[in-house]
Design an enzyme around this catalytic site. Structure first.
Site, PDB file in Angstrom:
ATOM      1  CB  CYS A 196      -0.980  -0.050   1.174  1.00  0.00           C
ATOM      2  SG  CYS A 196      -2.423   1.011   0.959  1.00  0.00           S
ATOM      3  CG  HIS A 225      -3.354  -3.649   3.759  1.00  0.00           C
ATOM      4  ND1 HIS A 225      -2.126  -3.326   4.295  1.00  0.00           N
ATOM      5  CD2 HIS A 225      -3.851  -2.492   3.243  1.00  0.00           C
ATOM      6  CE1 HIS A 225      -1.890  -2.040   4.126  1.00  0.00           C
ATOM      7  NE2 HIS A 225      -2.919  -1.504   3.483  1.00  0.00           N
TER       8      HIS A 225
END
Length: 484
Positions: free
Chosen positions: A330, A427
Site C-alpha cells: 500500500c 493487505h
C-alpha cells in the site's frame, strides 16, 4: 430484550479491546448472540467491512470473537490520525472530513445520532452488546459532547464496568481517582470494576480490591492475570507493534510515524523460523535482513520524507546491492515508485515528490478511496489468498506489466525485472498459509505447519477460558442493562 454493558478503562491501553473480545467469545460459548460496539475509535489500523466501509481493527477482531462478519455499525465513528493535530473522520464507514482536533471537538456532539442509530441497529439481532469505551472517562475536560465514554453511556442508558491496569502501577489510584473526579451522575453509571494484567499470585491483591470497593461502592468482578497469548491476536494500537524474535529468517520493518494496517505483520510473527524486527527512528536498517518490508501509511508523502531523513533510503539501496528483497504494501508500494503526484493536495500541500525509484511506477493521489475485500492467487505458485484494499491513489507504469498477483480477475502489483523488489495494494496477504510459506521459501525458510487463522481462533478460545476463570461473567450479565 437485548442487553448491553460497557467496558471503560481507567486509562488508555488498559486492555479494553482484548477484554471485550474475550467476553464476547465467552458469551458466545454460553449460547448467546453477541455483538461488539465501540462508539468512537482512533486508529490507523482499520478493517474493511462486508458492507463496504471501514472500522477499527479491534472491532473486526471482536466481531470474529462473536462469530459475526464485521459491519460499520460496530464502530460508527473512526478517527484516523494524519498529522499530530489532525485526523480523517470516518462516520458509519465513510470519510466525511479531515479536521484538526479542536474542530473535531466542536463536531463530535453532532455525531451522537449516527452513533445511537448504529447501536440500536446492532441491537435488533443479538442478545447482548458488549461496548468498548475509548481512553478514559477521567478525562473530564472532554466530557462536554462526549460520544466515546460517559456521554454515550448516558445517551444509551448503559451501565459501565471500569477496568484498571495494574501492570503500569498505581491501579488503586487509577480506579479510586476516577471515582473522585467524575461527576456524581457519571459515577452512578459505573456498576463494577476489574483489574487487568496482573502478574503473579492474585490473592496478594485481594485487600486492594476490598479497598477499591470500599472507596467506590462498585462491585469487584475480578483480577485478570496477564494473558500470555495476547501477542497471537492482531494488535490495534501502534504502541503494541513490537519486534518478535524467532528464527534465522529476518524480516525488517521500518516504523513509519503514520504506519497503517500493520496487521500484515502478525502472520509473519507467528512463524517459528521468522524474526520480525521493527526499526525505530535513528537506527539504520540492519545489514543482515532477508526482507525489508515497507508497511502501509496514512500519509505516504510525509512518511517518505521521514524514511529519507533516517537515511533508510541509502540502507535500502545497500540491501538491494547485497541481493536482499524488498516488499512494499500500500503506502510502502507507493514509496517504491519513481514519483508520487498529489496535485489536489489530498495529503496536504499540492506537490509532486520523487519516490525511492526502485519500481518503475508512478502514483497519482485521487480523492476516491478504494475499500474492498479481495481474493485471488499468487501468479507464480497459484496459491490462493485473500485480503483487503484500503487506499487513496492509483499506481501505474512499466513495472505493472510484471504483476505478481491476480486479484478479483485483474492483475495486481508490480515487480522489478529480477523479482526482488515488489509492491502491491493488498493487505492481509500473509494470513493465507500456502502463500505465506511460498514467499518465505524464497527467503530460505523451511515449510512450516502454522495455520495462522486457526491460531487466532485458538487464542480467542483461550482468552474466553481465561476470562471465565478470572472474571465474573455471571455477575456481568446480571449488571448488564436492557436496551430501551
Amino acid at each position: 430484550m437485548t442487553k448491553a454493558i460497557m467496558i471503560q478503562g481507567a486509562g488508555s491501553n488498559v486492555g479494553k479491546s482484548m477484554l471485550v473480545a474475550g467476553i464476547a467469545r465467552a458469551l458466545v460459548k454460553r449460547g448467546l448472540k453477541v455483538a461488539p460496539f465501540k462508539p468512537q475509535n482512533m486508529s490507523n489500523n482499520a478493517a474493511v467491512t462486508v458492507d463496504g466501509g471501514e472500522i477499527g481493527r479491534a472491532q473486526a477482531l471482536q466481531a470474529l470473537a462473536a462469530g459475526l462478519a464485521p459491519v460499520v455499525d460496530m464502530n460508527p465513528v473512526l478517527l484516523k490520525p494524519e498529522t499530530d493535530i489532525g485526523a480523517s473522520v470516518i462516520v458509519q464507514g465513510k470519510r466525511v472530513a479531515t479536521l484538526k482536533a479542536r474542530d473535531y471537538g466542536k463536531m463530535k456532539a453532532t455525531l451522537m445520532p449516527a452513533v445511537l442509530e448504529s447501536f440500536h441497529r446492532l441491537a435488533e439481532n443479538v442478545d447482548i452488546i458488549v461496548i468498548e469505551g475509548a481512553g478514559s472517562p477521567a478525562e473530564v475536560n472532554l466530557r462536554a459532547g462526549d460520544i466515546a465514554n460517559m456521554g454515550f453511556a448516558e445517551a444509551a442508558d448503559v451501565p459501565v464496568i471500569l477496568i484498571g491496569d495494574i501492570d503500569r502501577g498505581g491501579v488503586i489510584a487509577q480506579l479510586v481517582g476516577t471515582h473522585a473526579v467524575l461527576p456524581p451522575e457519571d459515577c452512578g453509571r459505573i456498576v463494577g470494576f476489574g483489574v487487568n494484567k496482573f502478574r503473579g499470585d492474585t490473592s496478594l491483591f485481594h485487600d486492594g480490591m476490598d479497598f477499591i470497593h470500599d472507596r467506590t461502592g462498585w462491585a469487584p468482578l475480578g483480577i485478570i492475570p496477564w494473558f500470555a497469548d495476547a501477542w497471537k491476536l492482531p494488535a490495534e494500537d501502534v504502541m503494541d507493534v513490537a519486534s518478535r524474535p524467532g528464527g534465522p529468517i529476518k524480516i525488517v520493518v521500518p516504523r513509519l510515524p503514520r504506519i497503517a494496517n500493520f496487521d500484515d505483520l502478525d502472520p509473519l510473527s507467528a512463524e517459528p523460523d521468522v524474526s520480525v524486527e521493527i526499526i525505530e527512528a535513528g537506527r539504520p536498517l540492519p545489514l543482515d535482513a532477508d526482507l525489508i518490508l515497507i508497511p502501509g501509511s496514512k500519509s505516504t508523502i510525509a512518511d517518505l520524507a521521514h524514511f529519507r531523513a533516517q537515511g533508510w533510503d541509502i540502507d535500502l539501496l545497500a540491501h538491494i546491492r547485497r541481493g536482499g528483497r524488498v516488499l512494499g504494501i500500500c503506502g510502502g508500494y507507493q514509496m517504491l515508485g519513481r514519483k508520487i503526484i498529489d496535485v489536489d493536495g489530498i495529503e496536504g500541500t499540492p506537490c509532486e515528490v520523487e519516490g525511492l525509484g526502485l519500481l518503475d511506477v508512478t502514483t497519482e493521489m485521487k480523492p476516491f478511496k478504494r475499500l474492498a475485500l479481495t481474493s485471488g492467487t499468487h501468479i507464480a505458485s497459484g496459491e490462493v489468498l485473500s485480503g483487503y484494499e484500503i487506499h487513496i491513489g492509483e499506481t501505474d507504469g512499466p513495472d505493472r506489466t510484471r504483476p505478481w498477483l491476480r486479484i478479483d480477475q485483474r492483475d495486481e502489483g508490480a515487480q522489478s525485472a529480477d523479482g526482488k523488489v515488489r509492491g502491491c495494494y493488498i493487505h492481509g496477504l500473509f494470513a493465507a498459509d500456502g502463500f505465506r510459506r511460498t514467499m518465505l521459501a524464497e527467503l530460505g525458510a523451511p515449510a512450516s505447519k502454522v495455520n495462522y487463522n486457526q491460531g487466532v481462533e485458538d487464542a480467542l478460545d483461550a482468552l474466553a477460558a481465561h476470562m471465565e476463570a478470572h472474571f465474573d461473567i455471571d455477575r456481568l450479565l446480571e449488571l448488564a442493562g436492557e436496551i430501551s
